[in-house]
Design an enzyme around this catalytic site. Structure first.
Site, PDB file in Angstrom:
ATOM      1  N   GLU A 108       0.768  -1.016   0.146  1.00  0.00           N
ATOM      2  CA  GLU A 108       0.072   0.214   0.100  1.00  0.00           C
ATOM      3  C   GLU A 108       1.155   1.352   0.268  1.00  0.00           C
ATOM      4  O   GLU A 108       0.451   2.040  -0.051  1.00  0.00           O
ATOM      5  CB  GLU A 108      -0.660   0.494   1.186  1.00  0.00           C
ATOM      6  CG  GLU A 108      -0.211   0.171   2.121  1.00  0.00           C
ATOM      7  CD  GLU A 108      -1.611   0.027   3.408  1.00  0.00           C
ATOM      8  OE1 GLU A 108      -1.960   1.144   4.195  1.00  0.00           O
ATOM      9  OE2 GLU A 108      -1.306  -0.740   3.982  1.00  0.00           O
ATOM     10  N   CYS A 133      -3.515  -3.041   4.223  1.00  0.00           N
ATOM     11  CA  CYS A 133      -3.024  -4.321   4.992  1.00  0.00           C
ATOM     12  C   CYS A 133      -3.110  -5.938   4.196  1.00  0.00           C
ATOM     13  O   CYS A 133      -2.487  -6.207   4.595  1.00  0.00           O
ATOM     14  CB  CYS A 133      -2.684  -4.346   6.276  1.00  0.00           C
ATOM     15  SG  CYS A 133      -2.215  -2.695   6.829  1.00  0.00           S
ATOM     16  N   HIS A 135      -3.275 -10.107  12.492  1.00  0.00           N
ATOM     17  CA  HIS A 135      -2.054  -9.021  11.814  1.00  0.00           C
ATOM     18  C   HIS A 135      -2.128  -8.255  12.556  1.00  0.00           C
ATOM     19  O   HIS A 135      -3.540  -7.998  13.490  1.00  0.00           O
ATOM     20  CB  HIS A 135      -3.955  -8.083  10.368  1.00  0.00           C
ATOM     21  CG  HIS A 135      -2.936  -6.672  10.024  1.00  0.00           C
ATOM     22  ND1 HIS A 135      -2.356  -6.280   9.637  1.00  0.00           N
ATOM     23  CD2 HIS A 135      -4.189  -6.415  10.549  1.00  0.00           C
ATOM     24  CE1 HIS A 135      -1.603  -5.277  10.080  1.00  0.00           C
ATOM     25  NE2 HIS A 135      -2.912  -4.579  10.074  1.00  0.00           N
TER      26      HIS A 135
HETATM   27  N1  COA Z   1       0.987   1.909  31.420  1.00  0.00           N
HETATM   28  C1  COA Z   1       0.242   1.174  30.352  1.00  0.00           C
HETATM   29  N2  COA Z   1      -0.449   1.083  29.379  1.00  0.00           N
HETATM   30  C2  COA Z   1      -1.604   2.010  29.380  1.00  0.00           C
HETATM   31  C3  COA Z   1      -1.054   4.099  29.945  1.00  0.00           C
HETATM   32  C4  COA Z   1      -0.031   2.982  30.946  1.00  0.00           C
HETATM   33  N3  COA Z   1       0.855   3.953  31.501  1.00  0.00           N
HETATM   34  N4  COA Z   1      -1.027   4.370  29.457  1.00  0.00           N
HETATM   35  C5  COA Z   1      -1.713   4.150  28.339  1.00  0.00           C
HETATM   36  N5  COA Z   1      -1.854   2.791  28.417  1.00  0.00           N
HETATM   37  C6  COA Z   1      -2.994   1.841  27.615  1.00  0.00           C
HETATM   38  C7  COA Z   1      -4.171   2.135  27.299  1.00  0.00           C
HETATM   39  O1  COA Z   1      -4.941   2.406  28.433  1.00  0.00           O
HETATM   40  C8  COA Z   1      -4.969   1.421  25.794  1.00  0.00           C
HETATM   41  O2  COA Z   1      -4.758   0.017  26.602  1.00  0.00           O
HETATM   42  P1  COA Z   1      -6.075  -0.454  26.161  1.00  0.00           P
HETATM   43  O3  COA Z   1      -6.646  -0.013  24.568  1.00  0.00           O
HETATM   44  O4  COA Z   1      -5.952  -1.913  26.305  1.00  0.00           O
HETATM   45  O5  COA Z   1      -7.165  -0.396  26.989  1.00  0.00           O
HETATM   46  C9  COA Z   1      -3.187   1.240  25.583  1.00  0.00           C
HETATM   47  O6  COA Z   1      -1.832   1.720  26.434  1.00  0.00           O
HETATM   48  C10 COA Z   1      -3.225   2.561  24.463  1.00  0.00           C
HETATM   49  O7  COA Z   1      -3.205   3.749  24.784  1.00  0.00           O
HETATM   50  P2  COA Z   1      -4.791   5.084  24.327  1.00  0.00           P
HETATM   51  O8  COA Z   1      -4.554   5.975  24.951  1.00  0.00           O
HETATM   52  O9  COA Z   1      -6.193   4.395  23.335  1.00  0.00           O
HETATM   53  O10 COA Z   1      -3.573   5.412  22.869  1.00  0.00           O
HETATM   54  P3  COA Z   1      -4.065   6.312  21.528  1.00  0.00           P
HETATM   55  O11 COA Z   1      -4.952   7.003  21.644  1.00  0.00           O
HETATM   56  O12 COA Z   1      -2.387   7.282  21.874  1.00  0.00           O
HETATM   57  O13 COA Z   1      -4.096   5.682  20.051  1.00  0.00           O
HETATM   58  C11 COA Z   1      -3.880   3.865  18.858  1.00  0.00           C
HETATM   59  C12 COA Z   1      -3.641   4.075  20.194  1.00  0.00           C
HETATM   60  C13 COA Z   1      -2.915   2.520  18.641  1.00  0.00           C
HETATM   61  C14 COA Z   1      -5.483   4.448  17.781  1.00  0.00           C
HETATM   62  C15 COA Z   1      -3.017   5.038  18.241  1.00  0.00           C
HETATM   63  O14 COA Z   1      -1.374   4.208  17.623  1.00  0.00           O
HETATM   64  C16 COA Z   1      -3.134   4.551  16.288  1.00  0.00           C
HETATM   65  O15 COA Z   1      -3.627   5.272  15.795  1.00  0.00           O
HETATM   66  N6  COA Z   1      -2.265   3.759  15.539  1.00  0.00           N
HETATM   67  C17 COA Z   1      -2.391   3.747  14.299  1.00  0.00           C
HETATM   68  C18 COA Z   1      -3.695   3.427  13.831  1.00  0.00           C
HETATM   69  C19 COA Z   1      -3.174   1.224  13.631  1.00  0.00           C
HETATM   70  O16 COA Z   1      -2.890   0.620  14.843  1.00  0.00           O
HETATM   71  N7  COA Z   1      -4.925   0.754  14.036  1.00  0.00           N
HETATM   72  C20 COA Z   1      -5.138  -0.409  14.768  1.00  0.00           C
HETATM   73  C21 COA Z   1      -6.314  -1.003  13.538  1.00  0.00           C
HETATM   74  S1  COA Z   1      -5.718  -1.308  12.019  1.00  0.00           S
END
Ligand code: COA
Length: 416
Positions: free
Chosen positions: A83, A115, A249
């Protein structure tokens, strides 16, 4: 219809450098546990502009040929899933064909659907062989991508880069696919996309997780119905437990944990005919955690060290699983789940081949990781800010390829 079709060998090519996610977290003022435990990552590969999608793909194919001492005249098809291609029209597969000096008789093309493109490539080659159209020849499916969300974005700790090349044949030493036994689920959604002209993806991160979970439910249920119909599994309390392992994935490692809990939830809710209530949830939570440790965790070693490589992410999980447990798994059926945003998904399965331990050893995966160099956040930032069309100053390592520059809109590549 051929009796057996699947993956005979696998090779992985990674950028030469990586960043530690603890270093990145500290630089961003984030608790490192969010990246390491919350998202489940340890390190992330960083591609320099010379390490583009075509160069990484060709490097992985070159390794595959070298590991198997494969005669290129036996290859009838070369399909690249990506992609993050290097041209709006010309296929990465054509660049790879040129770099490897493959014969003209081959069918070459790219598959794109976020993906999922790698699974589309694998299916194209496997079904070509299964139908008999391959007439005894082998095919190669390659997944190659550079995952970029950009500096200081929420997607930043879920980047990565790399390529996985798979030799697909009637001698599936690694994995014999259950051809025709799969479940698919697709929807028109804006969870993740990359508008024309942009290097970085646009993502609605939390929504993309919901889309993935909805997709895995639909695909898994489709696979389960067909697998029951073909007696690959039997009715049981939690049918997915009959799969020795499941490779998902992995956009980030925690996603595999969420996906696995969802698959089990489908099994339980379909059996009882009702949603889990609080007490059923309390009973299920430790069971799901234990099942994750056995069925899924062994496939996450490479993803935790490499990050998201988009099309290749599922196949990195497969390679990781076999690298760790091939000897335990020979003759056993495993599940695989592929997801491409936008979105499409597929749950499928296969049986680990009797020679899998030897076949996966030849991929030298420990060496692939050990050959990388750790860089700090400053150098990582400099690399991400470089223009895309900047060839690498240093020559590629022996056997690998690098983008060498563009003259008159024509890209050229160098071999080390
Ligand atoms: N210690 C341990 N865990 C922690 C933490 C800490 N200090 N702070 C946050 N976390 C955990 C959260 O509880 C969460 O876990 P959970 O989902 O099991 O509840 C995780 O870390 C991620 O935290 P979150 O606040 O949701 O992160 P974010 O808002 O920064 O975004 C993604 C996370 C994945 C959405 C972001 O990285 C993203 O957009 N990635 C690209 C898209 C992607 O990969 N999509 C997946 C489907 S294709």
């Amino acid at each position: 219809m051929k009796q057996q079709v699947g993956i005979e060998a696998i090779a992985v090519a990674l950028p030469r450098r990586y960043i530690d996610l603890g270093d990145l977290a500290r630089a961003r003022g984030v608790d490192p546990a969010k990246y390491t435990q919350g998202l489940g990552g340890l390190e992330m590969s960083v591609a320099e502009p010379g390490e583009d999608t075509a160069a990484l793909a060709a490097s992985a194919v070159a390794k595959l040929l070298a590991n198997r001492a494969l005669d290129p005249s036996r290859i009838g098809m070369l399909v690249v899933g990506t992609e993050t291609g290097v041209d709006h029209s010309k296929a990465v597969a054509s660049y790879v064909q040129g770099m490897l000096r493959f014969p003209q008789s081959m069918r070459t093309f790219d598959c794109q659907h976020a993906c999922y493109g790698g699974t589309a490539a694998l299916n194209s080659v496997a079904e070509w062989i299964a139908s008999g159209a391959g007439a005894g020849r082998v095919g190669i499916a390659v997944c190659s991508d550079i995952a970029r969300y950009g500096l200081n974005t929420s997607g930043e700790p879920t980047q990565g880069a790399g390529a996985v090349a798979m030799l697909v044949s009637e001698s599936p030493e690694l994995l014999a696919l259950d051809v025709g036994v799969s479940g698919t689920c697709s929807m028109d959604v804006h969870d993740f996309w990359r508008p024309l002209g942009r290097r970085e993806a646009v993502v609605d991160g939390h929504y993309s997780i919901q889309c993935y979970l909805e997709a895995v439910s639909g695909s898994y249920r489709g696979w389960r119905a067909r697998a029951l119909g073909r007696d690959l599994i039997r009715s049981a309390e939690v049918p997915s437990e009959q799969l020795a392992r499941i490779a998902y994935h992995v956009p980030f490692c925690k996603m595999a944990k969420k996906a696995h809990a969802q698959v089990r939830r489908c099994d339980i809710e379909d059996r009882t005919g009702k949603a889990l209530d609080a007490s059923a949830e309390a009973e299920e939570t430790p069971r799901a955690a234990a099942s994750f440790e056995t069925q899924v965790a062994p496939s996450l070693g490479l993803s935790a060290r490499v990050g998201n490589i988009y099309t290749g992410s599922l196949y990195l999980s497969l390679a990781s699983l076999l690298h760790k447990e091939a000897a335990l798994l020979t003759g056993k059926r495993i599940g695989l789940f592929s997801y491409g945003s936008g979105c499409v998904s597929e749950f499928f399965s296969g049986v680990v081949g009797p020679r899998a331990p030897t076949a996966i050893n030849s991929a030298g995966l420990d060496r692939v990781l050990a050959d990388r160099e750790r860089i700090g956040v400053e150098e990582y930032t400099r690399i991400l800010e470089l223009p895309a069309d900047r060839p690498l100053g240093t020559p590629p390592p022996p056997g690998a390829f690098r983008y060498a520059g563009t003259v008159d809109y024509r890209r050229s590549y160098a071999r080390g």
